[in-house]
Design a protein around this motif. Structure first.
Motif, PDB file in Angstrom:
ATOM      1  N   MET A   1       0.833  -1.185   0.000  1.00  0.00           N
ATOM      2  CA  MET A   1       0.000   0.000   0.000  1.00  0.00           C
ATOM      3  C   MET A   1       0.875   1.244   0.000  1.00  0.00           C
ATOM      4  O   MET A   1       1.900   1.283   0.650  1.00  0.00           O
ATOM      5  N   LYS A   2       0.411   2.235  -0.708  1.00  0.00           N
ATOM      6  CA  LYS A   2       1.114   3.515  -0.754  1.00  0.00           C
ATOM      7  C   LYS A   2       0.452   4.482   0.221  1.00  0.00           C
ATOM      8  O   LYS A   2      -0.708   4.322   0.587  1.00  0.00           O
ATOM      9  N   MET A   3       1.203   5.497   0.598  1.00  0.00           N
ATOM     10  CA  MET A   3       0.651   6.515   1.498  1.00  0.00           C
ATOM     11  C   MET A   3      -0.556   7.202   0.860  1.00  0.00           C
ATOM     12  O   MET A   3      -1.478   7.609   1.563  1.00  0.00           O
ATOM     13  N   SER A   4      -0.575   7.293  -0.466  1.00  0.00           N
ATOM     14  CA  SER A   4      -1.697   7.955  -1.145  1.00  0.00           C
ATOM     15  C   SER A   4      -2.986   7.141  -1.048  1.00  0.00           C
ATOM     16  O   SER A   4      -4.054   7.629  -1.394  1.00  0.00           O
ATOM     17  N   ASP A   5      -2.903   5.886  -0.583  1.00  0.00           N
ATOM     18  CA  ASP A   5      -4.093   5.066  -0.392  1.00  0.00           C
ATOM     19  C   ASP A   5      -4.836   5.443   0.889  1.00  0.00           C
ATOM     20  O   ASP A   5      -5.944   4.986   1.122  1.00  0.00           O
ATOM     21  N   PHE A   6      -4.216   6.276   1.717  1.00  0.00           N
ATOM     22  CA  PHE A   6      -4.785   6.640   3.007  1.00  0.00           C
ATOM     23  C   PHE A   6      -5.161   8.121   3.047  1.00  0.00           C
ATOM     24  O   PHE A   6      -4.578   8.931   2.339  1.00  0.00           O
ATOM     25  N   ILE A   7      -6.135   8.436   3.886  1.00  0.00           N
ATOM     26  CA  ILE A   7      -6.469   9.836   4.133  1.00  0.00           C
ATOM     27  C   ILE A   7      -6.290  10.110   5.624  1.00  0.00           C
ATOM     28  O   ILE A   7      -6.439   9.209   6.451  1.00  0.00           O
ATOM     29  N   SER A   8      -5.970  11.336   5.938  1.00  0.00           N
ATOM     30  CA  SER A   8      -5.747  11.736   7.322  1.00  0.00           C
ATOM     31  C   SER A   8      -7.066  12.068   8.005  1.00  0.00           C
ATOM     32  O   SER A   8      -7.894  12.790   7.462  1.00  0.00           O
ATOM     33  N   LEU A   9      -7.219  11.521   9.202  1.00  0.00           N
ATOM     34  CA  LEU A   9      -8.366  11.868  10.049  1.00  0.00           C
ATOM     35  C   LEU A   9      -7.955  12.894  11.083  1.00  0.00           C
ATOM     36  O   LEU A   9      -8.748  13.294  11.920  1.00  0.00           O
ATOM     37  N   GLY A  10      -6.688  13.309  11.022  1.00  0.00           N
ATOM     38  CA  GLY A  10      -6.153  14.264  11.976  1.00  0.00           C
ATOM     39  C   GLY A  10      -5.391  13.570  13.083  1.00  0.00           C
ATOM     40  O   GLY A  10      -5.581  12.381  13.347  1.00  0.00           O
ATOM     41  N   PHE A  11      -4.468  14.301  13.702  1.00  0.00           N
ATOM     42  CA  PHE A  11      -3.699  13.820  14.851  1.00  0.00           C
ATOM     43  C   PHE A  11      -2.945  12.533  14.534  1.00  0.00           C
ATOM     44  O   PHE A  11      -2.893  11.600  15.337  1.00  0.00           O
ATOM     45  N   ASP A  12      -2.382  12.461  13.326  1.00  0.00           N
ATOM     46  CA  ASP A  12      -1.595  11.306  12.868  1.00  0.00           C
ATOM     47  C   ASP A  12      -2.397  10.008  12.837  1.00  0.00           C
ATOM     48  O   ASP A  12      -1.864   8.919  13.073  1.00  0.00           O
ATOM     49  N   ASN A  13      -3.689  10.104  12.537  1.00  0.00           N
ATOM     50  CA  ASN A  13      -4.555   8.943  12.346  1.00  0.00           C
ATOM     51  C   ASN A  13      -4.957   8.896  10.880  1.00  0.00           C
ATOM     52  O   ASN A  13      -5.355   9.916  10.302  1.00  0.00           O
ATOM     53  N   PHE A  14      -4.862   7.703  10.278  1.00  0.00           N
ATOM     54  CA  PHE A  14      -5.137   7.539   8.859  1.00  0.00           C
ATOM     55  C   PHE A  14      -6.051   6.346   8.639  1.00  0.00           C
ATOM     56  O   PHE A  14      -6.067   5.403   9.430  1.00  0.00           O
ATOM     57  N   VAL A  15      -6.802   6.392   7.536  1.00  0.00           N
ATOM     58  CA  VAL A  15      -7.686   5.294   7.175  1.00  0.00           C
ATOM     59  C   VAL A  15      -7.568   5.069   5.659  1.00  0.00           C
ATOM     60  O   VAL A  15      -7.331   6.010   4.894  1.00  0.00           O
ATOM     61  N   ASP A  16      -7.727   3.821   5.241  1.00  0.00           N
ATOM     62  CA  ASP A  16      -7.658   3.454   3.829  1.00  0.00           C
ATOM     63  C   ASP A  16      -8.880   4.027   3.100  1.00  0.00           C
ATOM     64  O   ASP A  16     -10.016   3.675   3.411  1.00  0.00           O
ATOM     65  N   ARG A  17      -8.622   4.894   2.137  1.00  0.00           N
ATOM     66  CA  ARG A  17      -9.714   5.567   1.420  1.00  0.00           C
ATOM     67  C   ARG A  17     -10.627   4.587   0.684  1.00  0.00           C
ATOM     68  O   ARG A  17     -11.804   4.856   0.494  1.00  0.00           O
ATOM     69  N   LYS A  18     -10.106   3.440   0.282  1.00  0.00           N
ATOM     70  CA  LYS A  18     -10.892   2.461  -0.478  1.00  0.00           C
ATOM     71  C   LYS A  18     -11.894   1.709   0.390  1.00  0.00           C
ATOM     72  O   LYS A  18     -12.803   1.074  -0.130  1.00  0.00           O
ATOM     73  N   ARG A  19     -11.720   1.753   1.701  1.00  0.00           N
ATOM     74  CA  ARG A  19     -12.601   1.025   2.616  1.00  0.00           C
ATOM     75  C   ARG A  19     -13.773   1.868   3.105  1.00  0.00           C
ATOM     76  O   ARG A  19     -14.684   1.357   3.757  1.00  0.00           O
ATOM     77  N   ILE A  20     -13.765   3.165   2.806  1.00  0.00           N
ATOM     78  CA  ILE A  20     -14.808   4.065   3.306  1.00  0.00           C
ATOM     79  C   ILE A  20     -16.112   3.856   2.540  1.00  0.00           C
ATOM     80  O   ILE A  20     -16.138   3.918   1.317  1.00  0.00           O
ATOM     81  N   VAL A  21     -17.176   3.630   3.306  1.00  0.00           N
ATOM     82  CA  VAL A  21     -18.508   3.443   2.743  1.00  0.00           C
ATOM     83  C   VAL A  21     -19.318   4.731   2.852  1.00  0.00           C
ATOM     84  O   VAL A  21     -20.055   5.090   1.941  1.00  0.00           O
ATOM     85  N   ALA A  22     -19.161   5.435   3.985  1.00  0.00           N
ATOM     86  CA  ALA A  22     -19.948   6.642   4.217  1.00  0.00           C
ATOM     87  C   ALA A  22     -19.210   7.586   5.158  1.00  0.00           C
ATOM     88  O   ALA A  22     -18.462   7.151   6.022  1.00  0.00           O
ATOM     89  N   VAL A  23     -19.446   8.882   4.935  1.00  0.00           N
ATOM     90  CA  VAL A  23     -18.981   9.927   5.840  1.00  0.00           C
ATOM     91  C   VAL A  23     -20.239  10.614   6.347  1.00  0.00           C
ATOM     92  O   VAL A  23     -21.007  11.161   5.553  1.00  0.00           O
ATOM     93  N   LEU A  24     -20.454  10.562   7.644  1.00  0.00           N
ATOM     94  CA  LEU A  24     -21.714  10.996   8.235  1.00  0.00           C
ATOM     95  C   LEU A  24     -21.507  12.128   9.224  1.00  0.00           C
ATOM     96  O   LEU A  24     -20.474  12.220   9.866  1.00  0.00           O
ATOM     97  N   LYS A  25     -22.527  12.950   9.337  1.00  0.00           N
ATOM     98  CA  LYS A  25     -22.504  14.042  10.311  1.00  0.00           C
ATOM     99  C   LYS A  25     -23.178  13.568  11.595  1.00  0.00           C
ATOM    100  O   LYS A  25     -24.321  13.108  11.582  1.00  0.00           O
ATOM    101  N   PRO A  26     -22.473  13.650  12.728  1.00  0.00           N
ATOM    102  CA  PRO A  26     -23.068  13.217  13.996  1.00  0.00           C
ATOM    103  C   PRO A  26     -24.075  14.239  14.515  1.00  0.00           C
ATOM    104  O   PRO A  26     -24.177  15.340  13.988  1.00  0.00           O
ATOM    105  N   GLY A  27     -24.785  13.870  15.538  1.00  0.00           N
ATOM    106  CA  GLY A  27     -25.670  14.830  16.191  1.00  0.00           C
ATOM    107  C   GLY A  27     -27.113  14.385  16.250  1.00  0.00           C
ATOM    108  O   GLY A  27     -27.794  14.674  17.225  1.00  0.00           O
ATOM    109  N   SER A  28     -27.572  13.680  15.227  1.00  0.00           N
ATOM    110  CA  SER A  28     -28.967  13.242  15.245  1.00  0.00           C
ATOM    111  C   SER A  28     -29.112  11.996  16.115  1.00  0.00           C
ATOM    112  O   SER A  28     -28.138  11.306  16.435  1.00  0.00           O
TER     113      SER A  28
END
Length: 82
Positions: A1-28
């Protein structure tokens, strides 16, 4: 895997962009229930470093990440290849 396969969630935390199904807004109420369900299942990862949660990132394996970045920021990062 290359670094470009990951996205930053902040604070040196990363996740594989190909595994993301949804980005949701909390609160409800349904989002609070989702968070509690994932916590009970042991599938909740808090990547906020104590900051307020501004988005949930759901992966294809059922893991739910909490991020302090806005959903729009996460979506923008998913779209950027570099």
């Amino acid at each position: 895997m290359k670094m470009s396969d990951f996205i930053s969630l902040g604070f040196d935390n990363f996740v594989d962009r190909k595994r993301i199904v949804a980005v949701l807004k909390p609160g409800s109420s349904p989002m609070r229930k989702l968070k509690e369900l994932k916590k009970k299942e042991g599938l909740l990862v808090d990547a906020t470093s104590g900051k307020p949660t501004r988005s949930f990132i759901l992966l294809d394996n059922g893991v739910l990440f909490l991020s302090s970045h806005l959903p729009e920021t996460i979506i923008e990062r998913i779209g950027n290849e570099n």
